[in-house]
Structure formats: structure tokens, C-alpha cells
Design a protein around this motif. Structure first.
Motif, PDB file in Angstrom:
ATOM      1  N   LEU A 185       0.841  -1.189   0.000  1.00  0.00           N
ATOM      2  CA  LEU A 185       0.000   0.000   0.000  1.00  0.00           C
ATOM      3  C   LEU A 185       0.873   1.235   0.000  1.00  0.00           C
ATOM      4  O   LEU A 185       1.827   1.328   0.775  1.00  0.00           O
ATOM      5  CB  LEU A 185      -0.905   0.021   1.246  1.00  0.00           C
ATOM      6  N   VAL A 186       0.550   2.182  -0.868  1.00  0.00           N
ATOM      7  CA  VAL A 186       1.170   3.509  -0.862  1.00  0.00           C
ATOM      8  C   VAL A 186       0.089   4.525  -0.561  1.00  0.00           C
ATOM      9  O   VAL A 186      -0.971   4.525  -1.188  1.00  0.00           O
ATOM     10  CB  VAL A 186       1.841   3.844  -2.209  1.00  0.00           C
ATOM     11  N   LYS A 187       0.342   5.378   0.427  1.00  0.00           N
ATOM     12  CA  LYS A 187      -0.549   6.494   0.725  1.00  0.00           C
ATOM     13  C   LYS A 187       0.237   7.778   0.515  1.00  0.00           C
ATOM     14  O   LYS A 187       1.361   7.917   1.002  1.00  0.00           O
ATOM     15  CB  LYS A 187      -1.026   6.410   2.181  1.00  0.00           C
ATOM     16  N   LEU A 188      -0.315   8.709  -0.241  1.00  0.00           N
ATOM     17  CA  LEU A 188       0.305  10.014  -0.432  1.00  0.00           C
ATOM     18  C   LEU A 188      -0.789  11.050  -0.591  1.00  0.00           C
ATOM     19  O   LEU A 188      -1.964  10.706  -0.751  1.00  0.00           O
ATOM     20  CB  LEU A 188       1.244  10.018  -1.638  1.00  0.00           C
ATOM     21  N   ALA A 214       3.561  -1.367  -6.909  1.00  0.00           N
ATOM     22  CA  ALA A 214       2.710  -1.261  -5.722  1.00  0.00           C
ATOM     23  C   ALA A 214       1.356  -1.912  -5.976  1.00  0.00           C
ATOM     24  O   ALA A 214       0.836  -1.873  -7.094  1.00  0.00           O
ATOM     25  CB  ALA A 214       2.521   0.209  -5.349  1.00  0.00           C
ATOM     26  N   LYS A 215       0.770  -2.490  -4.929  1.00  0.00           N
ATOM     27  CA  LYS A 215      -0.476  -3.245  -5.097  1.00  0.00           C
ATOM     28  C   LYS A 215      -1.730  -2.379  -4.928  1.00  0.00           C
ATOM     29  O   LYS A 215      -2.775  -2.685  -5.501  1.00  0.00           O
ATOM     30  CB  LYS A 215      -0.494  -4.420  -4.126  1.00  0.00           C
ATOM     31  N   ALA A 216      -1.640  -1.321  -4.125  1.00  0.00           N
ATOM     32  CA  ALA A 216      -2.784  -0.428  -3.924  1.00  0.00           C
ATOM     33  C   ALA A 216      -2.264   0.967  -3.607  1.00  0.00           C
ATOM     34  O   ALA A 216      -1.202   1.117  -2.991  1.00  0.00           O
ATOM     35  CB  ALA A 216      -3.676  -0.929  -2.797  1.00  0.00           C
ATOM     36  N   TYR A 227      -8.650   9.438  -3.489  1.00  0.00           N
ATOM     37  CA  TYR A 227      -8.684   8.632  -4.712  1.00  0.00           C
ATOM     38  C   TYR A 227      -8.066   7.284  -4.388  1.00  0.00           C
ATOM     39  O   TYR A 227      -6.948   7.212  -3.851  1.00  0.00           O
ATOM     40  CB  TYR A 227      -7.905   9.344  -5.814  1.00  0.00           C
ATOM     41  N   VAL A 228      -8.775   6.214  -4.689  1.00  0.00           N
ATOM     42  CA  VAL A 228      -8.349   4.869  -4.329  1.00  0.00           C
ATOM     43  C   VAL A 228      -8.165   4.045  -5.600  1.00  0.00           C
ATOM     44  O   VAL A 228      -9.084   3.951  -6.424  1.00  0.00           O
ATOM     45  CB  VAL A 228      -9.377   4.183  -3.412  1.00  0.00           C
ATOM     46  N   ALA A 229      -6.995   3.448  -5.755  1.00  0.00           N
ATOM     47  CA  ALA A 229      -6.711   2.606  -6.916  1.00  0.00           C
ATOM     48  C   ALA A 229      -6.168   1.266  -6.431  1.00  0.00           C
ATOM     49  O   ALA A 229      -5.144   1.221  -5.736  1.00  0.00           O
ATOM     50  CB  ALA A 229      -5.702   3.281  -7.836  1.00  0.00           C
ATOM     51  N   ALA A 230      -6.882   0.196  -6.777  1.00  0.00           N
ATOM     52  CA  ALA A 230      -6.459  -1.153  -6.401  1.00  0.00           C
ATOM     53  C   ALA A 230      -6.814  -2.091  -7.545  1.00  0.00           C
ATOM     54  O   ALA A 230      -7.985  -2.148  -7.953  1.00  0.00           O
ATOM     55  CB  ALA A 230      -7.138  -1.601  -5.109  1.00  0.00           C
ATOM     56  N   GLY A 231      -5.828  -2.787  -8.063  1.00  0.00           N
ATOM     57  CA  GLY A 231      -6.080  -3.621  -9.230  1.00  0.00           C
ATOM     58  C   GLY A 231      -6.514  -2.750 -10.397  1.00  0.00           C
ATOM     59  O   GLY A 231      -5.881  -1.745 -10.716  1.00  0.00           O
ATOM     60  N   GLY A 266      -6.014  -7.756   7.463  1.00  0.00           N
ATOM     61  CA  GLY A 266      -5.101  -8.094   6.387  1.00  0.00           C
ATOM     62  C   GLY A 266      -5.437  -7.359   5.099  1.00  0.00           C
ATOM     63  O   GLY A 266      -6.257  -6.435   5.082  1.00  0.00           O
ATOM     64  N   VAL A 267      -4.804  -7.776   4.013  1.00  0.00           N
ATOM     65  CA  VAL A 267      -5.057  -7.154   2.712  1.00  0.00           C
ATOM     66  C   VAL A 267      -6.457  -7.516   2.254  1.00  0.00           C
ATOM     67  O   VAL A 267      -6.830  -8.699   2.244  1.00  0.00           O
ATOM     68  CB  VAL A 267      -4.019  -7.618   1.671  1.00  0.00           C
TER      69      VAL A 267
END
Length: 312
Positions: A185-188, A214-216, A227-231, A266-267
Motif C-alpha cells: 500500500l502507498v498512501k500520499l 505497488a499493489k494499492a 482517490y483509491v486505486a487497487a487492481g 489483512g489485505v
């Protein structure tokens, strides 16, 4: 549930305010990783904090605050320099930081100070922020990041005052890419994205970070939400409406809340799970913004329920 290891700076914020018509500076314990540590702990999670503190009165106060809050100090190192000060000025509720102290007390954690067994036993490992810009901390963080086992979360936490020119920005960009590549996970913040990639939008920044490996990715956008990006999934989630007093530590509280959720669950299995985690984190940040800033603004689970009720 396990515990989190958090690496990074602890310092003292001097927050600009006014009293009786006079401009003064209120002392507050801070530093993004310290805020994250306190945020996780206040929400019921367990944290071992790894960092260096000045061997002075201010360092003593930070160490006492960590112990009082319940943050584990297994990895705390005291160093013979004055504690770094971050003078904080505001435009509205948004803070700007100017740092004082050389060498910075927060960046003197050495690789030999990192206990690999403690890191390997963690469920989550957090790294990032301004400590990474200096040695020996950078080497210490790289050592911890290479340990297999924990989920890895990262926050670049860009501070423009520490980036004097384009070359410094390019160097930081290369450094954070190294950590992005293996992050779960990256948060910025949207402001971080604009500095790192010449005005990049949250969507463009998230796409770029995902391409590194990065996975998410979660990009916080102040009162606009995140803004959320996963997959292959992307979504902009709104923030709850609040009467913001001070946004200091709000982004750190988002990370703290996300780490707490990762410790508990968990994830997530899919994008909907990440969105649920981020909605919770935005509720935490909203409450932080309604309080005077710094680590002391981090809420408990009970305070969240009292403020937001059914939202959670």
C-alpha cells in the motif's frame, strides 16, 4: 492481529497561533511516523516504533509521550544532538513546515539499530517521510524493508522546503520509486503527487505508482476525500463534512487508520475492501481536523463512534 513496526521521524512542531493579539508558537509533539504510531495505538492496534530522539528535554518529552500513549519503544534510540523543530505556519487549516536542527535528530537511526527479528515478526511495516532523505536512516529503512514477512506500507510525505531544486526532486522521485516497487500500500497526498510529478493529478499519480509494482494506492485530497486505486478499480471517495480547525496530522491519521485495518483484517480481497478501509480512514481524518493538530489529535475508536455513529 499482530503488531506494526513504524520507522521514521519524531520531532517537535511549533504551531503558529495567536493569543491576546500576539503571534505565538504552541509546542506539539509530531513527525509523520510518530503520528502514525499514535494513530494506530489509539485505535487499538499495537506498534513498535523505530526512530532516533535527541538526548535533551524535548526528546525526553517525546519518549514519555510515546510510553504514555502505549506505543512500543523497542527500537527507540537516543542521540547526542538537539531535537529537531518544525516551525509550522498556516494558510487556513493547511500547514507549511520549516525544519530547524542539523544534523536532524530524527535521521540518526542506524542499520545496526534495526532488530530484524522484531521486523520479521510484524504484521505490517511502515516506512517513508522525510527521514528517508538522510543517512544513516535511509540505510536503516532499506535494511528493514528487505526483511520478508510483514505487509509493507509507504508514505513519501513530501516537504517542499527540503527540496531546493529540480535535482533534489528527481533524487527523491528515484528514492520513493524504490520503495513503491514492493509496497502493498502507498498512501500520499495530492500535494505530494504535484511536487513529485510536475503537477500530476491523483489519477495520474496512482497509475504511475501501480506501474512500479505497488499493489494499492490511496491519494488523499483534503476536504475532497481520497482517490483509491487497487487492481483495475479506481474511485474517488468523498470525505465527511467537518468544520476544520487544523489539518496537521490528518494525512498521518489516514495512514494510521489504514494500518489499523490491515492489522485487523489483512489485505482486502478486492477493491470494495480497500474502499471500506479508506472510508474508515477518512472518518478518522475528519475528526482529527476538528481538533488542534499533532499527535494529540489522534482519536480513539470510542471517540469515532461518538462523532460519526452509523458512518462507521
Amino acid at each position: 492481529m499482530g503488531y506494526a513496526v513504524v520507522l521514521g521521524e519524531a520531532l517537535v512542531d511549533l504551531l503558529e497561533t495567536e493569543r491576546d493579539g500576539e503571534l505565538i508558537y504552541r509546542q506539539a509533539i509530531g513527525g509523520a511516523p510518530l503520528n502514525v504510531s499514535v494513530g494506530v495505538t489509539r485505535l487499538g492496534g499495537e506498534v513498535q516504533y523505530f526512530g532516533s530522539l535527541g538526548n535533551d528535554t524535548l526528546g525526553d518529552r517525546i519518549a514519555a509521550f510515546l510510553r504514555l500513549t502505549g506505543v512500543g519503544t523497542t527500537g527507540l534510540t537516543r542521540v547526542p544532538v538537539p531535537t529537531t523543530l518544525a516551525v509550522t505556519t498556516f494558510e487556513g487549516a493547511e500547514p507549511t513546515f520549516q525544519f530547524y536542527g542539523e544534523p536532524p535528530s530524527y535521521a540518526l537511526l542506524r542499520p545496526e539499530d534495526v532488530d530484524e527479528k522484531v521486523v520479521a515478526g510484524a504484521a505490517v511495516l511502515y516506512a517513508g517521510s522525510i527521514s528517508l532523505m538522510r543517512e544513516p536512516f535511509r540505510a536503516a529503512a532499506r535494511k528493514a524493508w528487505a526483511v520478508p514477512g510483514p505487509l509493507k506500507v509507504f508514505d513519501p510525505n513530501v516537504r517542499p522546503k527540503l527540496l531546493p531544486d529540480a535535482a533534489a526532486v528527481a533524487e527523491l522521485r528515484d528514492l520513493v520509486d524504490e520503495f513503491f516497487a514492493t509496497a502493498d500500500l502507498v498512501k500520499l497526498s495530492s500535494a505530494d503527487a504535484e511536487v513529485l510529478w510536475e503537477g500530476a493529478s491523483p489519477a495520474a499519480a496512482a497509475e504511475r505508482i501501480l506501474k512500479t509494482g505497488a499493489k494499492a494506492v490511496v491519494v488523499t485530497c483534503g476536504s475532497q476525500g481520497a482517490y483509491v486505486a487497487a487492481g483495475q478499480s479506481t474511485v474517488m471517495l468523498p470525505a465527511p463534512t467537518v468544520d476544520a480547525v487544523d489539518a496537521t496530522g490528518a494525512g498521518d491519521s489516514v495512514m494510521g487508520a489504514l494500518v489499523r485495518r490491515l492489522l485487523a483484517g489483512g489485505v482486502p480481497a478486492g477493491p470494495e475492501g480497500w474502499q471500506s478501509y479508506v472510508r474508515f480512514a477518512l472518518a478518522v481524518a475528519g475528526l482529527v481536523c476538528e481538533r488542534p493538530g499533532g499527535a494529540v489529535a489522534m482519536p480513539t475508536a470510542e471517540e469515532l463512534t461518538a462523532r460519526w455513529g452509523a458512518l462507521l
